[in-house]
Design a protein around this motif. Structure first.
Motif, PDB file in Angstrom:
ATOM      1  N   THR A  46       0.837  -1.195   0.000  1.00 45.50           N
ATOM      2  CA  THR A  46       0.000   0.000   0.000  1.00 45.50           C
ATOM      3  C   THR A  46       0.873   1.246   0.000  1.00 45.50           C
ATOM      4  O   THR A  46       2.045   1.184   0.345  1.00 45.50           O
ATOM      5  CB  THR A  46      -0.918   0.022   1.239  1.00 45.50           C
ATOM      6  N   HIS A  98      -0.510  10.872  -3.477  1.00 48.73           N
ATOM      7  CA  HIS A  98      -0.448   9.635  -4.254  1.00 48.73           C
ATOM      8  C   HIS A  98      -1.785   9.355  -4.934  1.00 48.73           C
ATOM      9  O   HIS A  98      -1.820   8.966  -6.108  1.00 48.73           O
ATOM     10  CB  HIS A  98      -0.062   8.458  -3.358  1.00 48.73           C
ATOM     11  N   LYS A  99      -2.885   9.579  -4.215  1.00 47.56           N
ATOM     12  CA  LYS A  99      -4.210   9.359  -4.812  1.00 47.56           C
ATOM     13  C   LYS A  99      -4.433  10.296  -5.990  1.00 47.56           C
ATOM     14  O   LYS A  99      -4.934   9.887  -7.044  1.00 47.56           O
ATOM     15  CB  LYS A  99      -5.304   9.566  -3.761  1.00 47.56           C
ATOM     16  N   ARG A 125      -2.386   9.138  -8.998  1.00 40.47           N
ATOM     17  CA  ARG A 125      -2.983   7.967  -9.650  1.00 40.47           C
ATOM     18  C   ARG A 125      -4.172   8.364 -10.505  1.00 40.47           C
ATOM     19  O   ARG A 125      -4.363   7.848 -11.601  1.00 40.47           O
ATOM     20  CB  ARG A 125      -3.422   6.943  -8.613  1.00 40.47           C
ATOM     21  N   ILE A 126      -4.981   9.302  -9.997  1.00 41.95           N
ATOM     22  CA  ILE A 126      -6.140   9.753 -10.772  1.00 41.95           C
ATOM     23  C   ILE A 126      -5.678  10.497 -12.015  1.00 41.95           C
ATOM     24  O   ILE A 126      -6.225  10.313 -13.098  1.00 41.95           O
ATOM     25  CB  ILE A 126      -7.065  10.632  -9.892  1.00 41.95           C
ATOM     26  N   ALA A 154      -2.942  10.050 -13.638  1.00 40.68           N
ATOM     27  CA  ALA A 154      -2.263   9.137 -14.558  1.00 40.68           C
ATOM     28  C   ALA A 154      -3.222   8.245 -15.332  1.00 40.68           C
ATOM     29  O   ALA A 154      -2.814   7.599 -16.287  1.00 40.68           O
ATOM     30  CB  ALA A 154      -1.274   8.270 -13.787  1.00 40.68           C
ATOM     31  N   ARG A 155      -4.468   8.219 -14.946  1.00 35.27           N
ATOM     32  CA  ARG A 155      -5.446   7.403 -15.672  1.00 35.27           C
ATOM     33  C   ARG A 155      -5.598   7.918 -17.095  1.00 35.27           C
ATOM     34  O   ARG A 155      -5.613   9.124 -17.331  1.00 35.27           O
ATOM     35  CB  ARG A 155      -6.813   7.465 -14.987  1.00 35.27           C
TER      36      ARG A 155
END
Length: 145
Positions: A44, A121-122, A125-126, A128-129
């Motif tokens: 994680t 980090h969240k 990640r969003i 990078a989608r």
């Protein structure tokens, strides 16, 4: 008997999960242990660490030696800082209330830092989608054709 605070690997291949244990230095890595004091999941972001601070502190005072990775985990959770503060209390540099106040201040700042890293980090990640510019929708008329 040399006692170590170390990681005991569990989980499947390429999906590690660790128990933080107190074990005799001569025991195998995943073998017999004296006491389990926590868990560590490196998959994680940030890594999930469950640790009984009081037990870890007691074992450090008894002379247990942490491995390099466990030393970093204990430092991250503040156990080594708390041991340092309690050593100052023992030497008479300040009282226990002042030590606990310093530790609480550090702990609050640390929690804010961990929360910020998790949020960053969240968001990354969003971002990078893959973004689709126009979604293809089928109308009932075009589905029949």
């Amino acid at each position: 008997m040399a006692v170590k605070i170390r990681l005991q690997r569990h989980g499947s291949k390429k999906r590690p999960f660790y128990f933080i244990v107190i074990a005799d230095a001569r025991a195998p890595r995943d073998g017999k242990f004296i006491q389990k004091i926590g868990t560590y999941n490196p998959l994680t972001v940030p890594a999930t660490i469950q640790l009984d601070r009081q037990k870890a502190l007691e074992w450090l005072h008894k002379g247990a030696e942490p491995t390099d990775t466990v030393r970093r985990i204990l430092s991250f959770k503040g156990v080594l800082y708390l041991k340092h503060l309690l050593r100052g209390v023992k030497l008479g540099l300040f009282d226990e209330a002042a030590a606990m106040q310093k530790f609480q201040k550090w702990h609050e700042e640390h929690e804010v830092h961990v929360k910020r890293r998790s949020d960053e980090h969240k968001r990354a990640r969003i971002a990078a989608r893959p973004q689709t510019s126009a979604k293809r929708t089928q109308t009932p008329d075009s589905a029949e054709a």
